[in-house]
Motif scaffolding. Structure first.
Motif, PDB file in Angstrom:
ATOM      1  N   ASN A 147       2.265  -2.321  -2.113  1.00  0.00           N
ATOM      2  CA  ASN A 147       0.875  -2.664  -2.529  1.00  0.00           C
ATOM      3  C   ASN A 147       0.173  -3.477  -1.783  1.00  0.00           C
ATOM      4  O   ASN A 147      -0.641  -4.500  -2.481  1.00  0.00           O
ATOM      5  CB  ASN A 147       0.576  -2.723  -4.111  1.00  0.00           C
ATOM      6  CG  ASN A 147       0.975  -1.502  -4.699  1.00  0.00           C
ATOM      7  OD1 ASN A 147       0.336  -0.210  -4.444  1.00  0.00           O
ATOM      8  ND2 ASN A 147       1.625  -1.522  -5.759  1.00  0.00           N
ATOM      9  N   THR A 182      -7.118  -1.396  -0.386  1.00  0.00           N
ATOM     10  CA  THR A 182      -7.983  -0.826  -1.593  1.00  0.00           C
ATOM     11  C   THR A 182      -7.088   0.332  -1.889  1.00  0.00           C
ATOM     12  O   THR A 182      -7.147   1.598  -0.939  1.00  0.00           O
ATOM     13  CB  THR A 182      -9.421  -0.520  -1.263  1.00  0.00           C
ATOM     14  OG1 THR A 182     -10.036  -1.787  -0.758  1.00  0.00           O
ATOM     15  CG2 THR A 182      -9.947   0.178  -2.488  1.00  0.00           C
ATOM     16  N   ARG A 183      -6.620   0.359  -3.106  1.00  0.00           N
ATOM     17  CA  ARG A 183      -6.171   1.554  -3.722  1.00  0.00           C
ATOM     18  C   ARG A 183      -7.163   2.328  -4.485  1.00  0.00           C
ATOM     19  O   ARG A 183      -7.700   2.036  -5.505  1.00  0.00           O
ATOM     20  CB  ARG A 183      -5.054   1.211  -4.882  1.00  0.00           C
ATOM     21  CG  ARG A 183      -4.403   2.249  -5.829  1.00  0.00           C
ATOM     22  CD  ARG A 183      -3.300   3.119  -4.713  1.00  0.00           C
ATOM     23  NE  ARG A 183      -2.236   2.118  -4.291  1.00  0.00           N
ATOM     24  CZ  ARG A 183      -1.302   2.526  -3.361  1.00  0.00           C
ATOM     25  NH1 ARG A 183      -1.547   3.915  -2.909  1.00  0.00           N
ATOM     26  NH2 ARG A 183      -0.267   2.030  -2.968  1.00  0.00           N
ATOM     27  N   PHE A 238      -4.613   4.977  -0.158  1.00  0.00           N
ATOM     28  CA  PHE A 238      -4.543   3.238   0.237  1.00  0.00           C
ATOM     29  C   PHE A 238      -5.427   3.121   1.452  1.00  0.00           C
ATOM     30  O   PHE A 238      -4.889   3.438   2.373  1.00  0.00           O
ATOM     31  CB  PHE A 238      -3.187   3.048   0.138  1.00  0.00           C
ATOM     32  CG  PHE A 238      -3.055   1.246   0.128  1.00  0.00           C
ATOM     33  CD1 PHE A 238      -2.222   0.558   0.912  1.00  0.00           C
ATOM     34  CD2 PHE A 238      -3.666   0.786  -0.752  1.00  0.00           C
ATOM     35  CE1 PHE A 238      -2.100  -0.823   0.741  1.00  0.00           C
ATOM     36  CE2 PHE A 238      -3.600  -0.784  -0.876  1.00  0.00           C
ATOM     37  CZ  PHE A 238      -2.917  -1.380  -0.148  1.00  0.00           C
ATOM     38  N   THR A 259      -8.435   5.711  -6.309  1.00  0.00           N
ATOM     39  CA  THR A 259      -7.944   6.981  -6.972  1.00  0.00           C
ATOM     40  C   THR A 259      -9.105   7.833  -7.347  1.00  0.00           C
ATOM     41  O   THR A 259     -10.028   7.475  -8.076  1.00  0.00           O
ATOM     42  CB  THR A 259      -7.026   6.672  -8.213  1.00  0.00           C
ATOM     43  OG1 THR A 259      -6.049   5.812  -7.969  1.00  0.00           O
ATOM     44  CG2 THR A 259      -6.529   8.014  -9.051  1.00  0.00           C
ATOM     45  N   THR A 303      -8.878  -2.215  -6.341  1.00  0.00           N
ATOM     46  CA  THR A 303      -8.524  -1.181  -6.710  1.00  0.00           C
ATOM     47  C   THR A 303      -9.725  -0.321  -7.190  1.00  0.00           C
ATOM     48  O   THR A 303     -10.645  -1.233  -7.401  1.00  0.00           O
ATOM     49  CB  THR A 303      -7.490  -1.240  -8.004  1.00  0.00           C
ATOM     50  OG1 THR A 303      -8.068  -1.884  -9.005  1.00  0.00           O
ATOM     51  CG2 THR A 303      -6.275  -1.648  -7.476  1.00  0.00           C
TER      52      THR A 303
END
Lengths: 117, 114
Positions: free
Chosen positions: B41, A112-113, A88, A115, A10
């Motif tokens: 996810n 991998t997120r 994502f 933001t 993340t």
């Protein structure tokens, strides 16, 4: 056996900041490498793919770039992130068709997120 | 150029009922076809693949798909679904004439209703 590593899992980055996502593959040589982005409700969008060191094909014009400095390393970068870069990101590899004469499936990292705030 | 169309963005199904997720492709040459599953996810996991030979392909978790060249389709089926099948499913295509590009559909979210 082959494995693919993608990091970080993340990431929160401010608008205008740079980006570097890394992907490495172990246990194989001369793979095809791919970067995909998955935005909410939009499926998987192919961003870049590479069939060899220094060989990058871009699918979508944008402020992202990719590099393949080593055979099993694929890097996704940006000089200045936009809000629309949130999503994502998935790295994947596959065997080249010529290597075995038959296409195999692509194997994906855990993603991998990203933001952008 | 190749492309993939998944006609249903969301499919709700009662537990133990059968399900079919539709996939149609477009390509000017022969293709390889894949179905992947994605849990929240996480990355994508291969369910099954069609490379050549028998048009009925069996995969993991009780899924199967049938390649229909005349209808350019590769629909995914399961005779009885479970709660654990709740996930997003992606169809993908790659031509077998040297183009290394793997193209995905927009995905189908399968929701199993208890």
């Amino acid at each position: 056996s082959q494995t693919i590593h993608q990091w970080p899992a993340t990431l929160v980055q401010p608008v205008g900041s740079p980006l570097s996502l890394e992907c490495t593959v172990e246990g194989t040589s001369n793979p095809n490498l791919y970067w995909y982005r998955q935005a909410a409700g939009r499926g998987l969008q192919l961003l870049f793919y590479s069939v060899g060191i220094g060989q990058i094909s871009s699918e979508v014009p944008q402020n992202l770039s990719a590099s393949r400095p080593q055979d099993r390393q694929f890097i996704l970068s940006s000089k200045k992130l936009l809000l629309s870069d949130s999503g994502f990101y998935l790295c994947a590899w596959s065997l080249r068709q010529g290597a075995k004469g038959r296409k195999t499936e692509a194997f994906f990292g855990q993603g991998t997120r990203l933001t952008v705030v | 150029a190749q492309s993939v169309t998944q006609l249903d963005s969301q499919v709700p199904v009662f537990e133990e009922a059968p399900v079919e997720l539709r996939c149609n492709y477009s390509s000017s040459v022969s293709v390889y076809l894949f179905w992947y599953v994605q849990y929240p996810n996480q990355g994508l996991q291969l369910l099954l693949k069609y490379l050549s030979g028998s048009t009925l392909v069996k995969g993991i978790n009780g899924f199967e798909a049938e390649f229909n060249k005349s209808q350019t389709s590769f629909h995914l089926r399961k005779p009885s679904v479970h709660i654990s099948d709740t996930a997003e499913y992606f169809c993908a295509v790659c031509d077998n004439f040297g183009n290394e590009k793997l193209t995905f559909g927009t995905g189908t979210r399968l929701t199993i209703i208890p």
